[in-house]
Design a protein around this motif. Structure first.
Motif, mmCIF file in Angstrom:
data_model
loop_
_atom_site.group_PDB
_atom_site.id
_atom_site.type_symbol
_atom_site.label_atom_id
_atom_site.label_comp_id
_atom_site.label_asym_id
_atom_site.label_seq_id
_atom_site.Cartn_x
_atom_site.Cartn_y
_atom_site.Cartn_z
ATOM 1 N N THR A 6 -17.261 25.758 82.503
ATOM 2 C CA THR A 6 -16.587 25.444 81.238
ATOM 3 C C THR A 6 -16.240 26.776 80.584
ATOM 4 O O THR A 6 -17.103 27.632 80.428
ATOM 5 C CB THR A 6 -17.494 24.597 80.337
ATOM 6 N N VAL A 7 -14.975 26.928 80.268
ATOM 7 C CA VAL A 7 -14.521 28.194 79.686
ATOM 8 C C VAL A 7 -14.236 27.986 78.206
ATOM 9 O O VAL A 7 -13.574 27.030 77.826
ATOM 10 C CB VAL A 7 -13.235 28.696 80.379
ATOM 11 N N MET A 8 -14.754 28.877 77.398
ATOM 12 C CA MET A 8 -14.510 28.814 75.959
ATOM 13 C C MET A 8 -13.668 30.005 75.511
ATOM 14 O O MET A 8 -13.938 31.135 75.899
ATOM 15 C CB MET A 8 -15.832 28.866 75.192
ATOM 16 N N PHE A 9 -12.640 29.723 74.755
ATOM 17 C CA PHE A 9 -11.932 30.771 74.034
ATOM 18 C C PHE A 9 -12.167 30.533 72.555
ATOM 19 O O PHE A 9 -11.927 29.435 72.062
ATOM 20 C CB PHE A 9 -10.428 30.718 74.312
ATOM 21 N N ALA A 10 -12.659 31.533 71.878
ATOM 22 C CA ALA A 10 -12.875 31.404 70.438
ATOM 23 C C ALA A 10 -12.116 32.524 69.766
ATOM 24 O O ALA A 10 -12.346 33.697 70.037
ATOM 25 C CB ALA A 10 -14.362 31.488 70.113
ATOM 26 N N ASP A 11 -11.193 32.131 68.918
ATOM 27 C CA ASP A 11 -10.310 33.098 68.296
ATOM 28 C C ASP A 11 -10.661 33.204 66.808
ATOM 29 O O ASP A 11 -10.681 32.198 66.102
ATOM 30 C CB ASP A 11 -8.865 32.604 68.476
ATOM 31 N N VAL A 12 -10.950 34.404 66.370
ATOM 32 C CA VAL A 12 -11.280 34.617 64.963
ATOM 33 C C VAL A 12 -10.005 34.990 64.226
ATOM 34 O O VAL A 12 -9.297 35.902 64.652
ATOM 35 C CB VAL A 12 -12.301 35.759 64.811
ATOM 36 N N THR A 13 -9.685 34.289 63.155
ATOM 37 C CA THR A 13 -8.496 34.662 62.388
ATOM 38 C C THR A 13 -8.879 34.954 60.948
ATOM 39 O O THR A 13 -9.926 34.522 60.473
ATOM 40 C CB THR A 13 -7.441 33.535 62.376
ATOM 41 N N GLY A 14 -8.027 35.684 60.301
ATOM 42 C CA GLY A 14 -8.278 35.981 58.899
ATOM 43 C C GLY A 14 -8.468 37.464 58.658
ATOM 44 O O GLY A 14 -8.387 37.931 57.525
ATOM 45 N N PHE A 15 -8.688 38.221 59.709
ATOM 46 C CA PHE A 15 -8.891 39.654 59.531
ATOM 47 C C PHE A 15 -7.571 40.392 59.317
ATOM 48 O O PHE A 15 -7.516 41.372 58.594
ATOM 49 C CB PHE A 15 -9.648 40.243 60.714
ATOM 50 N N THR A 16 -6.536 39.903 59.970
ATOM 51 C CA THR A 16 -5.253 40.584 59.857
ATOM 52 C C THR A 16 -4.778 40.596 58.400
ATOM 53 O O THR A 16 -4.295 41.603 57.898
ATOM 54 C CB THR A 16 -4.204 39.889 60.751
ATOM 55 N N ALA A 17 -4.996 39.456 57.720
ATOM 56 C CA ALA A 17 -4.583 39.374 56.316
ATOM 57 C C ALA A 17 -5.327 40.389 55.459
ATOM 58 O O ALA A 17 -4.813 40.876 54.457
ATOM 59 C CB ALA A 17 -4.833 37.959 55.795
ATOM 60 N N LEU A 18 -6.543 40.719 55.882
ATOM 61 C CA LEU A 18 -7.349 41.658 55.103
ATOM 62 C C LEU A 18 -6.832 43.080 55.191
ATOM 63 O O LEU A 18 -7.120 43.920 54.349
ATOM 64 C CB LEU A 18 -8.789 41.649 55.619
ATOM 65 N N SER A 19 -6.070 43.340 56.270
ATOM 66 C CA SER A 19 -5.695 44.724 56.533
ATOM 67 C C SER A 19 -4.831 45.305 55.420
ATOM 68 O O SER A 19 -4.719 46.515 55.281
ATOM 69 C CB SER A 19 -4.973 44.826 57.882
ATOM 70 N N GLU A 20 -4.264 44.434 54.576
ATOM 71 C CA GLU A 20 -3.483 44.949 53.455
ATOM 72 C C GLU A 20 -4.387 45.567 52.392
ATOM 73 O O GLU A 20 -3.990 46.460 51.657
ATOM 74 C CB GLU A 20 -2.695 43.800 52.808
ATOM 75 N N HIS A 21 -5.600 45.035 52.293
ATOM 76 C CA HIS A 21 -6.450 45.444 51.175
ATOM 77 C C HIS A 21 -7.562 46.406 51.567
ATOM 78 O O HIS A 21 -8.154 47.043 50.711
ATOM 79 C CB HIS A 21 -7.082 44.210 50.523
ATOM 80 N N TYR A 22 -7.887 46.446 52.847
ATOM 81 C CA TYR A 22 -9.050 47.249 53.217
ATOM 82 C C TYR A 22 -8.721 48.244 54.324
ATOM 83 O O TYR A 22 -7.771 48.053 55.083
ATOM 84 C CB TYR A 22 -10.192 46.341 53.684
ATOM 85 N N ASP A 23 -9.562 49.289 54.401
ATOM 86 C CA ASP A 23 -9.408 50.276 55.465
ATOM 87 C C ASP A 23 -9.669 49.632 56.814
ATOM 88 O O ASP A 23 -10.501 48.739 56.921
ATOM 89 C CB ASP A 23 -10.454 51.390 55.299
ATOM 90 N N PRO A 24 -9.002 50.156 57.848
ATOM 91 C CA PRO A 24 -9.257 49.641 59.187
ATOM 92 C C PRO A 24 -10.736 49.700 59.575
ATOM 93 O O PRO A 24 -11.240 48.777 60.198
ATOM 94 C CB PRO A 24 -8.440 50.563 60.094
ATOM 95 N N GLU A 25 -11.439 50.753 59.141
ATOM 96 C CA GLU A 25 -12.867 50.846 59.527
ATOM 97 C C GLU A 25 -13.683 49.709 58.920
ATOM 98 O O GLU A 25 -14.562 49.159 59.561
ATOM 99 C CB GLU A 25 -13.506 52.168 59.065
ATOM 100 N N VAL A 26 -13.350 49.387 57.672
ATOM 101 C CA VAL A 26 -14.088 48.318 57.005
ATOM 102 C C VAL A 26 -13.868 47.009 57.759
ATOM 103 O O VAL A 26 -14.807 46.260 58.041
ATOM 104 C CB VAL A 26 -13.612 48.161 55.542
#
Ligand SMILES: Nc1ncnc2c1ncn2[C@@H]1O[C@H](COP(=O)(O)OP(=O)(O)O)[C@@H](O)[C@H]1O
Ligand SMILES: [Mg+2]
Length: 506
Positions: free
Chosen positions: A68-88
């Motif tokens: 059984t193969v699972m793909f789990a995709d996390v979303t929501g970080f890209t939107a943050l990139s406007e407000h926060y440093d890439p390291e954060v």
């Protein structure tokens, strides 16, 4: 890197997949490359699991496996990139994955790779369990909960919370060693992988999409909406998907094992059990142990115990241990008591207390209600504030009293399933009961694999049935029954017989 949508190989500098044109996840926002993330997280793999995975992987050159193969995709970080440093963002993403990865490890899935903000996990290779689809499904539900928790505790004020979307598909893959790095060396490829990645892609945030194949293998325990038909790029026919909602917690019921229609062999064992059932009323606590490797037929034999008992108007009550509950105190007794009091695992706390009070009155054990409640994992105001050891003794006595009173009122036997997964407290009480001649006056049958750590000491308190592999004749009969055919070409029969070596699970 590999494309999250079609899993085609992507050159390191590309921002779009050359095959399907999907933008490369994380491109441009300074997210750590996937391989580095694996490196970062490696300290979080429990060492025993790591060596189990490595050893299982070593044995295999390249082979077809059902997984059984699972793909789990996390979303929501890209939107943050406007407000926060890439390291954060990168730290946050790693923090988030840390939680998810520890859940994958709990269910003994193997992390195959990180692709952008997605993770690919395999259940069934190189480590195989008898219930890999169930593990995958439980794992995804827990991951969803973990993301909710992550949103609550993360320091950032996330106006758009981080979400997960997940796809699960089961099927055949080619598994094998494809690299040199120890932790990257095992991977799987094939259509199964592609479909699960596409399902993850299609699933809206917060949803878990199961393919039809995965749904079928967990249909007796999964609560899901569907079927829905969705069209997928590259597939002419629409694909059937189900939206996973929850898991049914069914008592004393082996969810991964479809009830076997046919039963072969084991005549001596059946005869012995039948005799013991006959006399169970007269016993002053008789212990029978059924021991055998995984897949040998313990639970199938247990079904026969049920059948024989019910035919004699004896009601079996069953407590079980679970590989997921090894650290849950009194889990065995919790499940046994629920089976006795007929309380489902998903009954709300309020109702449990009411049922407990009613049944306790019938059994005349009102005094011990707070301790039984404690075992069932519910709060009770009247629980004394005695010391740990004193409380433990009171819990032990409460359980013993309950079983004893119950047996004196009902024709019953007790079944203890999968003792190799017993938690520490349950084992202490079991030992205390068996060694101190405090067992209820009936037959108690325990089932376990040879690796049960306390097998030796427990076996001194009763009889042991050692389940051996099926004889060649029985295996043949089983193959014929399974295939519902009388004549099997001898060549096929030979292949199945050699492959399974008498272990019916195969
Ligand atoms: N004696 C038997 N007759 C028919 N089928 C069997 C027999 N023993 C085992 N099986 C089948 O083999 C599979 C594995 O058996 P199971 O009882 O789940 O193993 P265990 O509990 O020991 O891990 C099941 O599908 C079961 O129905
Ligand atoms: Mg079993």
């Amino acid at each position: 890197m590999i494309c999250r949508a079609c899993t085609a190989e992507i050159p390191p500098s590309a921002r779009f997949c050359p095959q399907c044109g999907t933008p490369v996840a994380g491109a441009g926002i300074g997210v750590i490359p996937a391989t580095d993330r694996l490196e970062l997280l490696k300290d979080y793999i429990p060492p025993e699991l790591a060596s189990k995975i490595i050893n299982a992987g070593k044995k295999i050159e390249s082979e077809r496996r059902h997984v059984t193969v699972m793909f789990a995709d996390v979303t929501g970080f890209t939107a943050l990139s406007e407000h926060y440093d890439p390291e954060v963002i990168s730290d946050l993403l790693n923090e988030c994955f840390k939680g998810l990865v520890s859940i994958v490890h709990k269910y003994e899935g193997t992390i195959d790779k990180f692709i952008g903000d997605a993770v690919m996990v395999i259940f069934g290779a190189p480590l195989a369990h008898e219930n890999d689809p169930e593990r995958a499904v439980r794992c995804t539900l827990e991951m969803m909960d973990d993301i909710k928790r992550f949103n609550l505790v993360s320091q950032l004020n996330l106006s758009n919370p981080v979400t997960l979307h997940i796809g699960l598909h089961s099927g055949i893959v080619i598994a094998g060693n494809v690299g040199s790095n120890l932790r990257m060396n095992y991977s799987v490829v094939g259509d199964t992988v592609n479909l699960s990645s596409r399902l993850a892609h299609l699933a809206p945030p917060g949803e878990i999409f199961l393919s039809e194949a995965t749904f079928k293998s967990v249909s007796n325990l999964a609560i899901a909406d569907g079927p829905f038909r969705v069209s997928i790029r590259g597939k002419a026919e629409p694909v059937v998907v189900y939206k996973l909602r929850a898991i049914k917690e069914i008592l004393g019921y082996d969810s991964h094992r479809p009830a076997g229609k046919h039963f072969v062999g084991r005549e001596r064992e059946i005869e012995k059990i039948d005799k013991l059932l006959e006399f169970s009323k007269k016993f002053n606590g008789f212990h029978l142990f059924v021991k055998g490797e995984a897949g040998i037929g313990k639970s199938r034999l247990k079904d026969e115990v049920y059948r024989l008992a019910i035919a004699k108007a004896i009601a079996p009550r069953e407590g079980f241990c679970s590989g997921f509950e090894i650290n849950t105190p009194y889990f065995l007794w919790n499940t046994l008591i629920r089976s006795i009091l007929q309380i489902d695992l998903d009954t709300p706390e309020r109702e449990i207390l009411t049922i407990l009070q009613e049944r306790a009155a019938v059994l005349k054990i009102q005094k011990v209600i707070p301790y039984i409640a404690a075992i069932l994992g519910i709060r009770h105001d009247d629980l004394g504030d005695e010391e740990g050891t004193v409380r433990k003794q009171k819990i032990f006595d409460a359980v013993i009293g309950l079983l004893d009173n119950y047996v004196r009122k009902h024709r019953t036997i007790f079944i203890l399933e999968d003792l190799h997964w017993i938690d520490k407290f349950s084992q202490e009480l079991l030992y205390y009961m068996f060694s101190g001649h405090k067992s209820p006056p009936t037959l108690i049958v325990g089932f376990y694999r040879p690796e049960y750590a306390h097998a030796r000491s427990m076996e001194s308190f009763g009889d042991v049935i050692n389940l051996s592999r099926l004889t060649k004749e029985d295996s043949k009969a089983l193959i014929r029954m399974q295939l519902e055919a009388d004549i099997i070409p001898p060549s096929i029969e030979e292949v199945v017989l050699t492959r399974s070596e008498g272990n019916p699970f195969y």
